[in-house]
Design a protein around this motif. Structure first.
Motif, PDB file in Angstrom:
ATOM      1  N   ASP A  50     101.269  42.510  58.881  1.00 41.04           N
ATOM      2  CA  ASP A  50     100.522  43.344  58.112  1.00 41.04           C
ATOM      3  C   ASP A  50      99.265  42.452  57.466  1.00 41.04           C
ATOM      4  OD1 ASP A  50     102.327  45.451  58.095  1.00 41.04           O
ATOM      5  OD2 ASP A  50     103.055  45.080  56.101  1.00 41.04           O
ATOM      6  N   ILE A  51      99.474  41.244  57.150  1.00 42.63           N
ATOM      7  CA  ILE A  51      98.501  40.411  56.785  1.00 42.63           C
ATOM      8  C   ILE A  51      97.565  40.097  57.649  1.00 42.63           C
ATOM      9  CG2 ILE A  51      99.699  39.534  54.622  1.00 42.63           C
ATOM     10  CD1 ILE A  51      99.998  36.760  56.280  1.00 42.63           C
ATOM     11  N   ARG A  52      97.755  40.147  58.966  1.00 39.52           N
ATOM     12  CA  ARG A  52      96.810  39.753  60.136  1.00 39.52           C
ATOM     13  C   ARG A  52      95.902  40.890  60.150  1.00 39.52           C
ATOM     14  NH1 ARG A  52     101.356  37.031  62.467  1.00 39.52           N
ATOM     15  NH2 ARG A  52     101.554  38.942  64.058  1.00 39.52           N
ATOM     16  N   VAL A  53      96.199  41.930  59.798  1.00 40.70           N
ATOM     17  CA  VAL A  53      95.421  43.153  60.137  1.00 40.70           C
ATOM     18  C   VAL A  53      94.777  43.838  59.055  1.00 40.70           C
ATOM     19  CG1 VAL A  53      96.543  43.742  62.413  1.00 40.70           C
ATOM     20  CG2 VAL A  53      97.405  44.840  60.324  1.00 40.70           C
ATOM     21  N   MET A  54      95.337  43.560  57.762  1.00 37.96           N
ATOM     22  CA  MET A  54      94.895  44.418  56.479  1.00 37.96           C
ATOM     23  C   MET A  54      93.756  43.916  56.200  1.00 37.96           C
ATOM     24  SD  MET A  54      96.760  42.598  53.306  1.00 37.96           S
ATOM     25  CE  MET A  54      95.857  43.589  52.047  1.00 37.96           C
ATOM     26  N   ALA A  55      92.647  44.833  55.488  1.00 37.36           N
ATOM     27  CA  ALA A  55      91.461  44.749  55.217  1.00 37.36           C
ATOM     28  C   ALA A  55      91.294  43.573  53.973  1.00 37.36           C
ATOM     29  CB  ALA A  55      90.686  46.140  54.783  1.00 37.36           C
ATOM     30  N   VAL A  56      90.511  42.857  54.170  1.00 38.29           N
ATOM     31  CA  VAL A  56      90.387  41.753  52.761  1.00 38.29           C
ATOM     32  C   VAL A  56      89.059  42.157  52.083  1.00 38.29           C
ATOM     33  CG1 VAL A  56      89.996  39.426  52.397  1.00 38.29           C
ATOM     34  CG2 VAL A  56      91.583  39.948  54.254  1.00 38.29           C
ATOM     35  N   GLY A  57      88.201  42.456  52.930  1.00 35.14           N
ATOM     36  CA  GLY A  57      86.722  42.928  52.438  1.00 35.14           C
ATOM     37  C   GLY A  57      86.105  41.724  52.091  1.00 35.14           C
ATOM     38  N   ASP A  58      84.717  42.156  51.827  1.00 39.27           N
ATOM     39  CA  ASP A  58      83.811  41.065  51.582  1.00 39.27           C
ATOM     40  C   ASP A  58      83.850  40.511  50.255  1.00 39.27           C
ATOM     41  OD1 ASP A  58      82.408  41.516  53.921  1.00 39.27           O
ATOM     42  OD2 ASP A  58      81.134  42.992  52.900  1.00 39.27           O
ATOM     43  N   GLU A  59      83.749  39.075  49.958  1.00 36.71           N
ATOM     44  CA  GLU A  59      83.674  38.502  48.833  1.00 36.71           C
ATOM     45  C   GLU A  59      82.864  39.495  47.698  1.00 36.71           C
ATOM     46  OE1 GLU A  59      83.630  33.923  47.593  1.00 36.71           O
ATOM     47  OE2 GLU A  59      81.393  34.455  47.805  1.00 36.71           O
ATOM     48  N   PRO A  60      83.466  39.863  46.575  1.00 33.72           N
ATOM     49  CA  PRO A  60      82.658  40.671  45.439  1.00 33.72           C
ATOM     50  C   PRO A  60      81.378  39.916  44.913  1.00 33.72           C
ATOM     51  CG  PRO A  60      84.854  39.683  44.794  1.00 33.72           C
ATOM     52  CD  PRO A  60      84.659  39.212  46.080  1.00 33.72           C
ATOM     53  N   ALA A  61      80.388  40.610  44.715  1.00 35.15           N
ATOM     54  CA  ALA A  61      79.378  40.089  44.154  1.00 35.15           C
ATOM     55  C   ALA A  61      79.406  40.158  42.479  1.00 35.15           C
ATOM     56  CB  ALA A  61      78.168  41.017  44.307  1.00 35.15           C
ATOM     57  N   PRO A  62      78.535  39.040  42.006  1.00 35.09           N
ATOM     58  CA  PRO A  62      78.683  38.573  40.487  1.00 35.09           C
ATOM     59  C   PRO A  62      78.529  40.155  39.813  1.00 35.09           C
ATOM     60  CG  PRO A  62      77.357  37.066  41.453  1.00 35.09           C
ATOM     61  CD  PRO A  62      77.403  38.081  42.845  1.00 35.09           C
ATOM     62  N   GLY A  63      78.957  40.479  39.084  1.00 37.28           N
ATOM     63  CA  GLY A  63      78.938  41.725  38.128  1.00 37.28           C
ATOM     64  C   GLY A  63      79.874  42.888  38.691  1.00 37.28           C
ATOM     65  N   ALA A  64      80.734  42.489  39.710  1.00 32.53           N
ATOM     66  CA  ALA A  64      81.519  43.541  40.244  1.00 32.53           C
ATOM     67  C   ALA A  64      82.918  43.658  39.518  1.00 32.53           C
ATOM     68  CB  ALA A  64      81.702  43.129  41.918  1.00 32.53           C
ATOM     69  N   GLY A  65      82.995  43.353  38.269  1.00 32.39           N
ATOM     70  CA  GLY A  65      84.167  43.290  37.547  1.00 32.39           C
ATOM     71  C   GLY A  65      84.667  42.035  37.587  1.00 32.39           C
ATOM     72  N   GLU A  66      85.979  41.907  37.073  1.00 32.78           N
ATOM     73  CA  GLU A  66      86.720  40.758  36.827  1.00 32.78           C
ATOM     74  C   GLU A  66      86.684  39.936  38.302  1.00 32.78           C
ATOM     75  OE1 GLU A  66      90.927  38.843  35.036  1.00 32.78           O
ATOM     76  OE2 GLU A  66      90.870  40.973  35.057  1.00 32.78           O
TER      77      GLU A  66
END
Length: 144
Positions: A50-66
């Motif tokens: 699961d962890i090898r294929v799950m989407a991690v997404g891009d690093e969140p930008a400042p101001g994108a919540g906590e």
């Protein structure tokens, strides 16, 4: 009474389906149930896949919540620093490590430990990064 009987029948059929009736009534659903039962005893390989294929997404930008900034120390001494969303689960950190290290990509199993004394993060894999207090923490990757 009809609703109760139907509800009871569904509960009973779930148990019976797993034993005998799955191939006759619901071959796909029954087959999945059996696989889940078999994998339940082998959670780590399923988790590793699961962890090898799950989407991690891009690093969140400042101001994108906590945001939660973590430093990940690899066994070879390399350090990865990344921001995650505070609401992301610990599983996302496992996925990030699994997808950003050649040995982990190849299926080598690892543990993540944080804090002092070091605590295994696997029992908290479905908890959020914020709820585990990992923002600003160093997380150590340890090969199994």
């Amino acid at each position: 009474d009809g609703d109760n009987a139907a509800g009871k029948g569904m509960d009973d059929s779930v148990e019976i389906v797993d034993i005998e009736d799955d191939s006759n009534n619901h071959p796909q659903k029954g087959g999945e149930g059996k696989e889940e039962e078999e994998e339940e005893g082998l959670k780590k390989p399923s988790f590793e896949t699961d962890i090898r294929v799950m989407a991690v997404g891009d690093e969140p930008a400042p101001g994108a919540g906590e945001l939660a900034r973590v430093q990940i120390r690899m066994p070879d001494g390399k350090r990865l620093v990344r921001k995650f969303r505070g609401k992301d689960t610990i599983k996302v950190i496992y996925a990030f490590v699994a997808q950003n290290n050649d040995e982990a990509k190849g299926g080598k199993e690892f543990e993540l430990k944080a804090k002092f004394p070091p605590q295994d993060l696997f029992p908290s894999v479905n908890d959020t990064i914020s709820s585990c207090g990992l923002s600003g923490e160093a997380i150590n990757v340890i090969w199994k």
